[in-house]
Design an enzyme around this catalytic site. Structure first.
Site, PDB file in Angstrom:
ATOM      1  N   SER A 107       0.532  -0.687   0.036  1.00 48.33           N
ATOM      2  CA  SER A 107      -0.159   0.131   0.044  1.00 48.33           C
ATOM      3  C   SER A 107       0.642   1.015   0.192  1.00 48.33           C
ATOM      4  CB  SER A 107      -0.998   0.615   0.950  1.00 48.33           C
ATOM      5  OG  SER A 107      -1.641  -0.998   1.428  1.00 48.33           O
TER       6      SER A 107
HETATM    7  N1  SAH Z   1      -0.452  -5.813   4.083  1.00 47.26           N
HETATM    8  C1  SAH Z   1       0.304  -5.558   3.057  1.00 47.26           C
HETATM    9  C2  SAH Z   1      -0.161  -5.235   1.524  1.00 47.26           C
HETATM   10  C3  SAH Z   1      -1.710  -6.949   1.424  1.00 47.26           C
HETATM   11  S1  SAH Z   1      -1.864  -6.440  -0.562  1.00 47.26           S
HETATM   12  C4  SAH Z   1       1.974  -4.959   3.021  1.00 47.26           C
HETATM   13  O1  SAH Z   1       2.186  -4.055   3.826  1.00 47.26           O
HETATM   14  O2  SAH Z   1       2.618  -5.258   1.901  1.00 47.26           O
HETATM   15  C5  SAH Z   1      -3.210  -7.380  -0.543  1.00 47.26           C
HETATM   16  C6  SAH Z   1      -2.697  -8.624   0.166  1.00 47.26           C
HETATM   17  O3  SAH Z   1      -3.700  -9.708   0.833  1.00 47.26           O
HETATM   18  C7  SAH Z   1      -2.053  -9.875  -0.631  1.00 47.26           C
HETATM   19  O4  SAH Z   1      -0.669 -10.450  -0.622  1.00 47.26           O
HETATM   20  C8  SAH Z   1      -3.174 -11.239  -0.676  1.00 47.26           C
HETATM   21  O5  SAH Z   1      -2.076 -12.544  -1.508  1.00 47.26           O
HETATM   22  C9  SAH Z   1      -3.743 -10.880   0.426  1.00 47.26           C
HETATM   23  N2  SAH Z   1      -4.716 -11.831   0.020  1.00 47.26           N
HETATM   24  C10 SAH Z   1      -5.714 -11.367   0.054  1.00 47.26           C
HETATM   25  N3  SAH Z   1      -7.001 -12.438   0.382  1.00 47.26           N
HETATM   26  C11 SAH Z   1      -5.935 -12.976   1.063  1.00 47.26           C
HETATM   27  C12 SAH Z   1      -7.009 -14.234   2.173  1.00 47.26           C
HETATM   28  N4  SAH Z   1      -7.887 -14.355   1.941  1.00 47.26           N
HETATM   29  N5  SAH Z   1      -5.945 -15.045   3.188  1.00 47.26           N
HETATM   30  C13 SAH Z   1      -4.610 -14.200   3.377  1.00 47.26           C
HETATM   31  N6  SAH Z   1      -3.996 -12.848   2.738  1.00 47.26           N
HETATM   32  C14 SAH Z   1      -4.949 -12.644   1.813  1.00 47.26           C
END
Ligand code: SAH
Length: 222
Positions: A63
């Site tokens: 993000s």
């Molecule tokens: N918090 C992260 C940003 C992540 S983007 C950071 O600081 O870099 C969102 C993330 O959620 C992605 O990596 C995606 O793979 C994950 N995601 C999506 N659905 C999910 C689920 N059901 N369980 C775990 N992770 C999930």
């Protein structure tokens, strides 16, 4: 002072002037955690440009800095809390939270779930390289099911957008606890929403801001 440090200070100054964030704990955590260490090598020099960046070829993103610091404020963090994150990605948000819930007397803990195996490895490596591995546990799996073993949580944050509050996450939240998630459809703006659990079966909810997150996958995702 290094260029990255100067750029980071400029961002902090900008957030202060705009009144984007007021929570001092959030500013301290933002200052402490090096975003560059959570980026693929070719993006490190852009660490403090205020936009999301791709995480390798996974289609997922880290993000934008302003969003990550706003999330710290939304969560009303304090030292000693136990926090669950759904969507570890790079691990940067989890490390920021870990920094905000640690003081000289109290150490909190973050459990961060990730569904893409390559990112589980990436986030774990980043924790080790930045020294956060004792305060952040990265777990492989579907985060919409939560992580029962360490529940109940004081705070839960979802960094992917879903249609509704996943019931297992509500069940794993402590009464009085706060859950923040982007609610809505992917490829549209979503509403960052704060849920406060008021009893075993009830919650209040507040719309915070318009956001654009990647889709929440898994059983209670999209
Ligand atoms: N918090 C992260 C940003 C992540 S983007 C950071 O600081 O870099 C969102 C993330 O959620 C992605 O990596 C995606 O793979 C994950 N995601 C999506 N659905 C999910 C689920 N059901 N369980 C775990 N992770 C999930």
């Amino acid at each position: 002072m290094s260029t990255l440090q100067a750029e980071k200070d400029r961002l902090i100054q900008n957030y202060r002037v705009r009144g984007l964030v007021k929570d001092e704990l959030a500013f301290e955590a933002f200052r402490e955690v090096p975003r560059e260490s959570f980026l693929p090598a070719n993006y490190r020099s852009s660490a403090y440009s205020d936009h999301p960046l791709p995480l390798m070829k996974t289609g997922q993103t880290i993000s934008a800095p302003h969003m990550t610091i706003m999330i710290l404020e939304y969560l009303e963090l304090e030292p000693g809390l136990k926090v669950l994150e759904v969507g570890a990605g790079s691990g940067y948000q989890a490390a920021l939270i870990a920094a905000a819930i640690t003081s000289s007397e109290l150490t909190g803990h973050v459990y961060s779930l990730e569904i893409v195996p390559e990112l589980v490895e990436f986030a774990r490596k980043n924790m080790e390289e930045t020294g956060f591995e004792k305060r952040v546990t990265v777990i492989s799996g579907d985060g919409t099911l939560g992580f029962e073993e360490a529940s109940p949580y004081d705070r839960i944050i979802l960094t992917a957008a879903g249609p509704e509050l996943p019931p297992p996450l509500f069940n794993q939240l402590r009464i009085g606890g706060i859950l923040v998630m982007p609610v809505g459809t992917p490829r549209m703006w979503q509403v960052m929403t704060k849920f406060r659990k008021t009893s075993e079966t009830e919650y209040s909810q507040e719309a915070l801001s318009s956001v654009a997150f990647v889709p929440l996958r898994g059983k209670f995702g999209i």
